[in-house]
Write an enzyme that holds these catalytic residues in place. Structure first.
Site, PDB file in Angstrom:
ATOM      1  N   HIS A   1     -34.107  12.751   7.496  1.00 38.73           N
ATOM      2  CA  HIS A   1     -35.459  13.282   7.668  1.00 38.73           C
ATOM      3  C   HIS A   1     -35.849  14.158   6.478  1.00 38.73           C
ATOM      4  O   HIS A   1     -36.908  13.952   5.861  1.00 38.73           O
ATOM      5  CB  HIS A   1     -35.524  14.089   8.967  1.00 38.73           C
ATOM      6  CG  HIS A   1     -36.846  14.733   9.223  1.00 38.73           C
ATOM      7  ND1 HIS A   1     -37.761  14.226  10.115  1.00 38.73           N
ATOM      8  CD2 HIS A   1     -37.427  15.866   8.715  1.00 38.73           C
ATOM      9  CE1 HIS A   1     -38.842  14.994  10.131  1.00 38.73           C
ATOM     10  NE2 HIS A   1     -38.656  16.008   9.297  1.00 38.73           N
ATOM     11  N   GLU A   2     -35.013  15.125   6.157  1.00 39.89           N
ATOM     12  CA  GLU A   2     -35.350  16.033   5.059  1.00 39.89           C
ATOM     13  C   GLU A   2     -35.373  15.303   3.719  1.00 39.89           C
ATOM     14  O   GLU A   2     -36.169  15.633   2.831  1.00 39.89           O
ATOM     15  CB  GLU A   2     -34.382  17.216   5.022  1.00 39.89           C
ATOM     16  CG  GLU A   2     -34.412  18.087   6.268  1.00 39.89           C
ATOM     17  CD  GLU A   2     -35.803  18.595   6.624  1.00 39.89           C
ATOM     18  OE1 GLU A   2     -36.635  18.753   5.706  1.00 39.89           O
ATOM     19  OE2 GLU A   2     -36.060  18.835   7.819  1.00 39.89           O
TER      20      GLU A   2
ATOM     21  N   HIS B   1     -38.734  13.820   3.136  1.00 43.12           N
ATOM     22  CA  HIS B   1     -39.641  14.790   2.511  1.00 43.12           C
ATOM     23  C   HIS B   1     -39.378  14.860   1.004  1.00 43.12           C
ATOM     24  O   HIS B   1     -40.319  14.936   0.200  1.00 43.12           O
ATOM     25  CB  HIS B   1     -39.427  16.180   3.110  1.00 43.12           C
ATOM     26  CG  HIS B   1     -40.052  16.401   4.442  1.00 43.12           C
ATOM     27  ND1 HIS B   1     -41.373  16.118   4.703  1.00 43.12           N
ATOM     28  CD2 HIS B   1     -39.545  16.910   5.600  1.00 43.12           C
ATOM     29  CE1 HIS B   1     -41.655  16.445   5.964  1.00 43.12           C
ATOM     30  NE2 HIS B   1     -40.559  16.917   6.523  1.00 43.12           N
TER      31      HIS B   1
ATOM     32  N   HIS C   1     -40.945  12.121  -0.909  1.00 46.97           N
ATOM     33  CA  HIS C   1     -42.393  12.338  -1.034  1.00 46.97           C
ATOM     34  C   HIS C   1     -42.684  13.221  -2.245  1.00 46.97           C
ATOM     35  O   HIS C   1     -43.682  13.008  -2.958  1.00 46.97           O
ATOM     36  CB  HIS C   1     -42.902  12.985   0.252  1.00 46.97           C
ATOM     37  CG  HIS C   1     -44.370  12.815   0.494  1.00 46.97           C
ATOM     38  ND1 HIS C   1     -45.005  13.353   1.588  1.00 46.97           N
ATOM     39  CD2 HIS C   1     -45.342  12.180  -0.209  1.00 46.97           C
ATOM     40  CE1 HIS C   1     -46.290  13.046   1.559  1.00 46.97           C
ATOM     41  NE2 HIS C   1     -46.517  12.349   0.476  1.00 46.97           N
TER      42      HIS C   1
END
Length: 670
Positions: free
Chosen positions: A461-462, A465, A468
């Site tokens: 999940h991190e 980020h 991105h």
């Protein structure tokens, strides 16, 4: 000697020289950089030349770079490696930053130049990204109160200063409560605990200078304890301490702070002409209105609550079979759910974790990024802010893309949770700069460090980020990476979690730390089959928190946040054996700052999109379909906030999704 925070950084990739920076450097560097930013803005506002995009909007975008650099270093270490000196500096900086923000957005001459450009925007010949920067710059001024004057303007300044102080106090109180509680375990207190939990508890004890194993309020330690401990009395003690963070009657009590924050936010919204803070906050998000948020949450609440009720009946029967009388309690749920998971999926976490070492899961995340986007990762030997940190250079076809830093282990000096931040964002002007991106987690330290499947999902999940940030390809830093609507920012992170579920990823990277053998196929299949296990519980605890957040900001501010929280939970029929994921006194998402205020729903809003987005890969050539990967990067990951979020998503998928895919993905369709 020159303050290292203000000097030119002659370091690899322009990284902060952490080994040269002392805590005593921060205050003088902050004051000097703030003065420089103030002078830069004055020059822009007082420019006798007529306003144009370059001398006003672009000049403002490029101002304050020294201050940004100082604060990026400071807030990185203050969040991930706090100490009393850094906490004092946070208290000192917060009101100064609030005052500077009020001064900036209250600069009438500057706003007049921006407004003049906005009114003439159709005649300026601006490129699309320039129009976007102008729109967002003007909007930030208007929403900060630039059009206010007199008493209203003065009151807004006072409100923002006080909110900054309160947010800092809330965070530090929570950190103090988390760092100040521990439960020592004697030999008779280890019943039911697998070896990895005992090992992690002993490591936490050693860190605290104790011989005995201890349970702390770190999520990576207390959740496994609640899952496995056969001692119901100790589970209750641990759970109640975890749930009571920020709610003690002493100096770290956050209840009054939360109430004051809500009252000030409501007043702030009223000064700007909004009926509620939720109306103000959601205006610029994809959801748009509180009603749209409530509709989404309630569409999920019913199926989730029904599933949780069915699960509670099963767990209650298991508890009675154990000879335990009375109601199923919140400190019982995880314990009996884990026993049920083992029975129904023949899956013991202690057997799975040796296949999910931290190093293997980092390699898996990197490998997926390579297969999807062509990224390569080379370890770096550079000075960082803590010995636990690791760094990599990220390249593509030999070209530098970014620096990625991982800080994975829990410690008393680190705030709870997991997050991604950029010490430097991507930009092409005023010069080309690659991002420096950090993932911070709170995994239990071990030798080797072993993750649960949920931990591995957090890592992915991190890292979503981080992608991105790393793949951003825009002109201006304020539009790059994760500078997007709050209910869009979780799309790349939650989408990336899906690659952990791809069988071939686990087949390649989930290998036993002792033997090197791959995870057996039947174990892998059971792990994946159990991925949605207990989803009624997980969804209820999350949606309840989101609904309380919305209610806090939609109506009149409550004098007693705990009473209002109880009212909302009663209205929606909260199951008694499930607690909110984040009760108000430790709801840092909402009260440490404005980031997720009225916005905790955004994880679910993004999940509606991520379920649909991954389906695009499955409908094409599979999880690593090259054309879909290029489309994802082209339309979403590289674009940052250069266009409206809905426009970006529709460019990728051709339409907006409905909630059905989310319910199916969570297994909440009866």
């Amino acid at each position: 000697m020159t303050n290292p925070l203000l000097a030119d950084w002659d370091t690899p990739f322009g990284l902060a020289p952490f080994d040269e920076i002392a805590d005593t450097d921060f205050a003088p560097a902050f004051d000097a950089a703030l003065a420089e930013a103030r002078a830069e803005v004055a020059t822009i506002a007082d420019n006798p030349a007529p306003p144009d995009f370059a001398n006003t909007v672009e000049a403002l975008e490029f101002s304050g770079r020294a201050l940004d650099r100082v604060l990026s270093v400071f807030f990185t270490v203050a969040g991930a490696d706090s100490n009393p000196a850094r906490q004092e500096l946070q208290r000192e900086f917060a009101p100064k930053l609030a005052a500077w923000s009020s001064e900036l957005y209250g600069n009438k001459a500057l706003f007049a130049r921006i407004e003049a450009l906005w009114q003439a925007r159709d005649t300026l010949g601006l490129a699309p990204e320039e129009v976007r920067l102008l729109l967002l710059t003007r909007r930030s001024f208007v929403r900060a109160g630039a059009a206010l004057s007199g008493e209203a303007e003065a009151r807004m300044r006072a409100i923002m200063a006080r909110l900054a102080e309160l947010g800092t106090a809330f965070t530090q109180n929570l950190l103090a409560d988390e760092a100040g509680w521990r439960m020592e375990l004697g030999e008779g207190d280890l019943d039911g605990l697998p070896d990895f939990v005992v090992a992690n508890a002993r490591a936490a004890g050693r860190e605290a200078g104790l011989e005995a194993p201890v349970i702390t309020l770190s999520r990576s330690l207390i959740v496994p304890f609640l899952q496995f401990s056969a001692r119901r009395d100790l589970r209750k003690r641990a759970f109640e301490a975890w749930a009571a963070r920020g709610a003690g009657d002493g100096e770290t009590d956050n209840r009054g702070i939360a109430a004051e924050i809500l009252a000030l936010r409501r007043e702030r919204a009223a000064l700007l002409g909004y009926e509620s803070f939720a109306d103000y906050k959601l205006e610029t998000q994809m959801a748009g209105t509180p009603g749209a948020v409530r509709d989404l949450l309630m569409a999920v609440w019913g199926p989730a609550r029904a599933q949780a009720a069915r699960d509670a009946e099963v767990l209650s029967a298991m508890m009675r079979d154990d000879g335990v009388n009375g109601e199923l309690e919140p400190w019982d749920w995880r314990y009996y759910a884990e026993k049920r998971r083992q029975a129904e999926h023949d899956l013991e976490e202690a057997a799975v974790k040796p296949y999910l070492s931290l190093d293997a899961m980092i390699a898996a995340a990197f490998d997926c990024a390579h297969r999807l986007f062509g990224l390569e990762f080379r370890p770096l030997d550079v000075a960082l802010y803590h010995p636990d940190c690791r760094a990599w250079e990220v390249t593509r076809q030999g070209r530098h893309v970014a620096v990625f830093i991982g800080d994975y282990f829990a410690r008393a000096s680190k705030r709870s949770g997991a997050w991604c931040s950029a010490m430097r964002g991507q930009a092409k002007r005023p010069e080309v700069q690659g991002p420096v991106v950090i993932n911070v987690c709170n995994f239990a330290k071990g030798d080797p460090a072993l993750l649960s499947y949920d931990d591995a999902r957090t890592l992915f999940h991190e890292f979503g980020h981080a992608l991105h940030q790393m793949l951003s390809d825009v002109t201006y830093e304020s539009l790059s990476g994760t500078n997007v609507a709050r209910d869009f920012v979780e799309l790349p992170s939650q989408l990336y979690e899906h690659w952990l579920e791809v069988p071939e990823v686990l087949d390649t990277h989930a290998r036993h730390v002792g033997t090197g053998a791959p995870m057996p196929e039947e174990m892998r299949d059971r792990v994946l089959a159990a991925a949605n296990f207990d989803m009624g519980f997980q969804t209820v605890e999350y949606v309840a928190s989101a609904l309380v957040d919305l209610a806090f900001h939609e109506g009149a501010p409550p004098a007693d946040v705990m009473a209002r929280q109880a009212e909302v939970l009663a209205e929606i029929g909260m199951p008694r054996a499930i607690a909110m994921r984040h009760a108000s006194p430790h709801f840092a998402h909402v009260f440490s700052g404005d980031g997720y205020s009225s916005g905790y729903y955004s994880y679910m809003w993004s999940e509606v999109m991520d379920a649909d987005a991954f389906a695009a890969f499955e409908e094409a050539g599979g999880a690593f379909d090259a054309e879909q990967a290029r489309a994802l990067e082209r339309h979403i990951l590289s674009r940052g906030g250069s266009e409206e979020a809905g426009t970006l998503y529709e460019a990728f998928r051709g339409r907006m999704p409905g909630v059905a895919a989310l319910l199916v993905g969570r297994g909440l369709v009866a």
